[in-house]
Design a protein around this motif. Structure first.
Motif, PDB file in Angstrom:
ATOM      1  N   VAL A  38      -5.162  -0.018  -0.464  1.00 39.43           N
ATOM      2  CA  VAL A  38      -5.772   1.163  -1.079  1.00 39.43           C
ATOM      3  C   VAL A  38      -5.594   2.338  -0.121  1.00 39.43           C
ATOM      4  O   VAL A  38      -5.994   2.265   1.047  1.00 39.43           O
ATOM      5  CB  VAL A  38      -7.272   0.922  -1.359  1.00 39.43           C
ATOM      6  CG1 VAL A  38      -7.935   2.209  -1.854  1.00 39.43           C
ATOM      7  CG2 VAL A  38      -7.452  -0.210  -2.361  1.00 39.43           C
ATOM      8  N   GLU A  76     -13.897   3.266  -6.112  1.00 39.79           N
ATOM      9  CA  GLU A  76     -14.467   2.032  -6.659  1.00 39.79           C
ATOM     10  C   GLU A  76     -13.470   1.339  -7.590  1.00 39.79           C
ATOM     11  O   GLU A  76     -13.322   0.115  -7.560  1.00 39.79           O
ATOM     12  CB  GLU A  76     -15.781   2.332  -7.409  1.00 39.79           C
ATOM     13  CG  GLU A  76     -16.954   2.665  -6.511  1.00 39.79           C
ATOM     14  CD  GLU A  76     -16.931   4.086  -5.953  1.00 39.79           C
ATOM     15  OE1 GLU A  76     -16.067   4.895  -6.389  1.00 39.79           O
ATOM     16  OE2 GLU A  76     -17.758   4.384  -5.070  1.00 39.79           O
ATOM     17  N   LEU A  79     -10.755  -0.295  -5.498  1.00 36.36           N
ATOM     18  CA  LEU A  79     -11.189  -1.543  -4.861  1.00 36.36           C
ATOM     19  C   LEU A  79     -11.273  -2.672  -5.887  1.00 36.36           C
ATOM     20  O   LEU A  79     -10.894  -3.817  -5.595  1.00 36.36           O
ATOM     21  CB  LEU A  79     -12.541  -1.340  -4.176  1.00 36.36           C
ATOM     22  CG  LEU A  79     -12.528  -0.388  -2.968  1.00 36.36           C
ATOM     23  CD1 LEU A  79     -13.945  -0.145  -2.465  1.00 36.36           C
ATOM     24  CD2 LEU A  79     -11.641  -0.926  -1.850  1.00 36.36           C
ATOM     25  N   VAL A  89      -7.371  -7.582   0.363  1.00 29.99           N
ATOM     26  CA  VAL A  89      -7.573  -6.147   0.109  1.00 29.99           C
ATOM     27  C   VAL A  89      -7.687  -5.402   1.438  1.00 29.99           C
ATOM     28  O   VAL A  89      -8.498  -5.768   2.301  1.00 29.99           O
ATOM     29  CB  VAL A  89      -8.848  -5.912  -0.734  1.00 29.99           C
ATOM     30  CG1 VAL A  89      -9.103  -4.416  -0.912  1.00 29.99           C
ATOM     31  CG2 VAL A  89      -8.728  -6.617  -2.083  1.00 29.99           C
ATOM     32  N   VAL A  91      -8.062  -1.419   3.020  1.00 30.96           N
ATOM     33  CA  VAL A  91      -8.233   0.029   2.859  1.00 30.96           C
ATOM     34  C   VAL A  91      -7.590   0.673   4.081  1.00 30.96           C
ATOM     35  O   VAL A  91      -7.964   0.378   5.214  1.00 30.96           O
ATOM     36  CB  VAL A  91      -9.725   0.410   2.746  1.00 30.96           C
ATOM     37  CG1 VAL A  91      -9.891   1.927   2.779  1.00 30.96           C
ATOM     38  CG2 VAL A  91     -10.315  -0.172   1.473  1.00 30.96           C
ATOM     39  N   ALA A 101     -15.050   4.316   1.309  1.00 35.26           N
ATOM     40  CA  ALA A 101     -14.945   2.855   1.189  1.00 35.26           C
ATOM     41  C   ALA A 101     -15.805   2.112   2.205  1.00 35.26           C
ATOM     42  O   ALA A 101     -16.081   0.917   2.020  1.00 35.26           O
ATOM     43  CB  ALA A 101     -13.489   2.421   1.338  1.00 35.26           C
ATOM     44  N   TYR A 104     -18.485  -0.440   1.300  1.00 34.98           N
ATOM     45  CA  TYR A 104     -18.038  -1.663   0.630  1.00 34.98           C
ATOM     46  C   TYR A 104     -17.317  -2.626   1.572  1.00 34.98           C
ATOM     47  O   TYR A 104     -16.970  -3.742   1.174  1.00 34.98           O
ATOM     48  CB  TYR A 104     -17.082  -1.316  -0.514  1.00 34.98           C
ATOM     49  CG  TYR A 104     -17.651  -0.346  -1.509  1.00 34.98           C
ATOM     50  CD1 TYR A 104     -18.675  -0.728  -2.371  1.00 34.98           C
ATOM     51  CD2 TYR A 104     -17.198   0.966  -1.584  1.00 34.98           C
ATOM     52  CE1 TYR A 104     -19.218   0.158  -3.283  1.00 34.98           C
ATOM     53  CE2 TYR A 104     -17.728   1.866  -2.495  1.00 34.98           C
ATOM     54  CZ  TYR A 104     -18.736   1.461  -3.336  1.00 34.98           C
ATOM     55  OH  TYR A 104     -19.270   2.339  -4.231  1.00 34.98           O
TER      56      TYR A 104
END
Ligand SMILES: NC(=O)c1ccc[n+]([C@@H]2O[C@H](COP(=O)([O-])OP(=O)(O)OC[C@H]3O[C@@H](n4cnc5c(N)ncnc54)[C@H](OP(=O)(O)O)[C@@H]3O)[C@@H](O)[C@H]2O)c1
Length: 155
Positions: A38, A76, A79, A89, A91, A101, A104
């Motif tokens: 992301v 959101e 994610l 995942v 970021v 982010a 989270y």
């Protein structure tokens, strides 16, 4: 989340990194390989060309997905789409995406580059009480630190 930063949390200057630490950049590229990454639209423009075998999810207010990527209209959604892919995942910035982010995140993979650098982008401050240092190692040109979340109610 994965980021390289100075001790005072500088992460960027203009359209790039304020330092040249090849081993750190190789670590970044190798870490995210195979994952769902992301990124904000600006960081995607800067770094995406160096990444291979990633599902790239770009956060943008534009209607259009940058070439070779999936678009998401907010963090959101990005994610959730990344998690749905079944891939690990990651970021990967930049400053605006890290800030949104952080609440989270489960782990912070931080490369600390020694020295003082002028910058115009920063990693957000994090609450030390929410994170425990799980790993620390001195490497060529940087110190790698991995933090794991120990409290969910604080960033
Ligand atoms: N040291 C590191 O590890 C590292 C890693 C990554 C980046 N960086 C640095 O970080 C800097 C870039 O950070 P940045 O904060 O300027 O840019 P960025 O976070 O990469 O991208 C910003 C863009 O993301 C989109 N965006 C952000 N929040 C959004 C939201 N809530 N909803 C929809 N779209 C959203 C917007 O795209 P649109 O304008 O298209 O709508 C916005 O212009 C650069 O200096 C780069 O070198 C450093």
């Amino acid at each position: 989340m994965i980021a390289a930063m100075s001790a005072d949390r500088v992460i960027g200057r203009d359209d790039g990194l304020p330092w040249d630490v090849p081993a750190e950049y190789e670590h970044f590229v190798a870490s995210v390989r195979g994952g769902a990454v992301v990124m904000g639209r600006r960081s995607h423009e800067i770094f995406a060309g160096d990444l291979d075998d990633v599902l790239m999810i770009v956060v943008t207010r534009s209607e259009h997905a940058p070439a070779g990527s999936q678009r998401a209209g907010d963090v959101e959604t990005a994610l959730a789409d990344a998690a749905a892919s079944g891939r690990p995942v990651w970021v990967a910035g930049g400053a605006s995406i890290y800030a949104q982010a952080l609440p989270y995140a489960d782990e912070l993979h931080l490369s600390i580059v020694p020295g003082r650098f002028k910058g115009d982008a920063w990693f957000p401050a994090w609450d030390e009480r929410s994170w425990a240092l799980a790993e620390e190692s001195a490497r060529a040109g940087y110190v790698f630190r991995r933090y794991v979340r120990v409290a969910r109610d604080r960033a």
